[in-house]
Design a protein around this motif. Sequence first.
Motif, PDB file in Angstrom:
ATOM      1  N   LYS A  99       9.614   4.621  35.156  1.00 33.66           N
ATOM      2  CA  LYS A  99       9.121   3.539  36.025  1.00 33.66           C
ATOM      3  C   LYS A  99      10.269   2.801  36.710  1.00 33.66           C
ATOM      4  N   LYS A 100      11.334   2.544  35.963  1.00 29.49           N
ATOM      5  CA  LYS A 100      12.493   1.849  36.542  1.00 29.49           C
ATOM      6  C   LYS A 100      13.130   2.682  37.642  1.00 29.49           C
ATOM      7  N   LEU A 101      13.328   3.960  37.367  1.00 30.75           N
ATOM      8  CA  LEU A 101      13.956   4.819  38.369  1.00 30.75           C
ATOM      9  C   LEU A 101      13.075   4.948  39.607  1.00 30.75           C
ATOM     10  N   GLU A 102      11.778   5.082  39.404  1.00 29.94           N
ATOM     11  CA  GLU A 102      10.861   5.163  40.545  1.00 29.94           C
ATOM     12  C   GLU A 102      10.982   3.927  41.434  1.00 29.94           C
ATOM     13  N   GLN A 103      11.011   2.755  40.820  1.00 25.58           N
ATOM     14  CA  GLN A 103      11.091   1.524  41.593  1.00 25.58           C
ATOM     15  C   GLN A 103      12.456   1.378  42.268  1.00 25.58           C
ATOM     16  N   ASP A 104      13.515   1.694  41.532  1.00 24.30           N
ATOM     17  CA  ASP A 104      14.863   1.546  42.083  1.00 24.30           C
ATOM     18  C   ASP A 104      15.099   2.493  43.258  1.00 24.30           C
ATOM     19  N   VAL A 105      14.670   3.740  43.115  1.00 24.13           N
ATOM     20  CA  VAL A 105      14.865   4.713  44.195  1.00 24.13           C
ATOM     21  C   VAL A 105      13.979   4.359  45.394  1.00 24.13           C
ATOM     22  N   ALA A 106      12.776   3.888  45.139  1.00 22.47           N
ATOM     23  CA  ALA A 106      11.911   3.448  46.233  1.00 22.47           C
ATOM     24  C   ALA A 106      12.554   2.283  46.986  1.00 22.47           C
ATOM     25  N   ASP A 107      13.033   1.292  46.266  1.00 19.02           N
ATOM     26  CA  ASP A 107      13.685   0.147  46.902  1.00 19.02           C
ATOM     27  C   ASP A 107      14.913   0.599  47.696  1.00 19.02           C
ATOM     28  N   TYR A 108      15.689   1.469  47.120  1.00 17.32           N
ATOM     29  CA  TYR A 108      16.898   1.992  47.757  1.00 17.32           C
ATOM     30  C   TYR A 108      16.563   2.690  49.070  1.00 17.32           C
ATOM     31  N   SER A 109      15.390   3.300  49.114  1.00 22.23           N
ATOM     32  CA  SER A 109      14.966   4.069  50.278  1.00 22.23           C
ATOM     33  C   SER A 109      14.060   3.274  51.211  1.00 22.23           C
ATOM     34  N   SER A 110      13.927   1.957  50.974  1.00 25.32           N
ATOM     35  CA  SER A 110      13.042   1.106  51.781  1.00 25.32           C
ATOM     36  C   SER A 110      11.606   1.623  51.762  1.00 25.32           C
ATOM     37  N   ALA A 111      11.167   2.103  50.616  1.00 27.80           N
ATOM     38  CA  ALA A 111       9.811   2.613  50.442  1.00 27.80           C
ATOM     39  C   ALA A 111       9.061   1.769  49.414  1.00 27.80           C
ATOM     40  N   LYS A 112       7.744   1.833  49.461  1.00 28.48           N
ATOM     41  CA  LYS A 112       6.923   1.078  48.509  1.00 28.48           C
ATOM     42  C   LYS A 112       6.810   1.786  47.172  1.00 28.48           C
TER      43      LYS A 112
END
Length: 382
Positions: free
Chosen positions: A39-52
Amino acid sequence: MKVPMLDLSEQYQSLKEEIFASLEEIMSGSRFILGDNVKKLEQDVADYSSAKYGVGVANGSDALHISLLGCGVKAGDEVIVPAFTFFATAGAVARAGAVPVFVDIDPKTYNIDPAKIEAAVTEKTKAIIPVHLYGQMADMEPIAEIAKKHSLAIIEDAAQAIGSKYKGKNVGELGTTATYSFFPTKNLGGYGDGGMIITNDDDIAETMRVIRVHGSKPKYYHHILGYNSRLDELQAGILNVKFPHLNTWSEARREKAAVYTELLNEKLGDLVVTPFVEEHNYHVFHQYTIQVPDRSGLQEFLKEKGIGSMIYYPKPLHLQPVFSELGYKEGDLPETEKAAEAVLSLPMFPELKREQQEYVIDQIAAYFSNHPAKVKKETSFA
């Protein structure tokens, strides 16, 4: 001197204590599937990529496959893809029951040529997969315009391009979805397989989450046919340790690339074609890929001198036997075929030393100075 194509040992030693601490925490907590690390990686990578949303899956190939299904691609549909890429790009299309339609590349960037896409669109076309090859994003604005005109999904294959940018935009910002691979050799790599899909679409994100767990929602109730494709909690724990270093590693790769280009231009001039970087792109150099005459001879010579190198990719997808029924033949995609005959990737990793790079370039120069006849015969690509 030994110069491997990739050496992960120094990176591992610098992060060893943090990695073991992360693994110990996971083992002690005994939650191994879709836990807090995923869950943390999903959120961090999404944020990094300007994605929801980020949706962790088992590998980069599944990320492409599940993206296609999430975007509604079905059996008999057509999906436009470049032929100069790793097999997974077109393999995912075929696994979805759809037909890959191959398009030629821009010879400067090796990415799909937007000017060739529209002619490949038919009433059966449902999606385009631009591949951000070697770490440089494809020319996304015209691709997005074509997709909008024909109501097509865009699935960005960013397996080699996490952290890259196009006109200030991140991977995924102009696509319906984008896919990452966490294979160990990637710029952000785990210690096994792993992948992720990012998207801003609520419905597609939810559909892909369901697909990765056998199509089940709620558990044991299946309304769609899914797969077992989940990012492993242990891999996510390792990737969470590595992720904060990604930007530093990307900058190191760019610095190594600049050194290679400087030395190649100084010692070999026009004999070797160095990577072309669009001014509006931020290239993260997953690979440093040149074009050379007498590639096979040079590669064998470098091997004898202890230098690693790789060919990405020696046989274009439209000419692969598995796709022979599609009817493509030699000459159909000339720029793709030309690149496949001449590209060679040199050692590239953040910890690469300048003296190693100087040794690589010195040996390339030595080979060509000793084989002038072969150089003269085989420089038609330049």
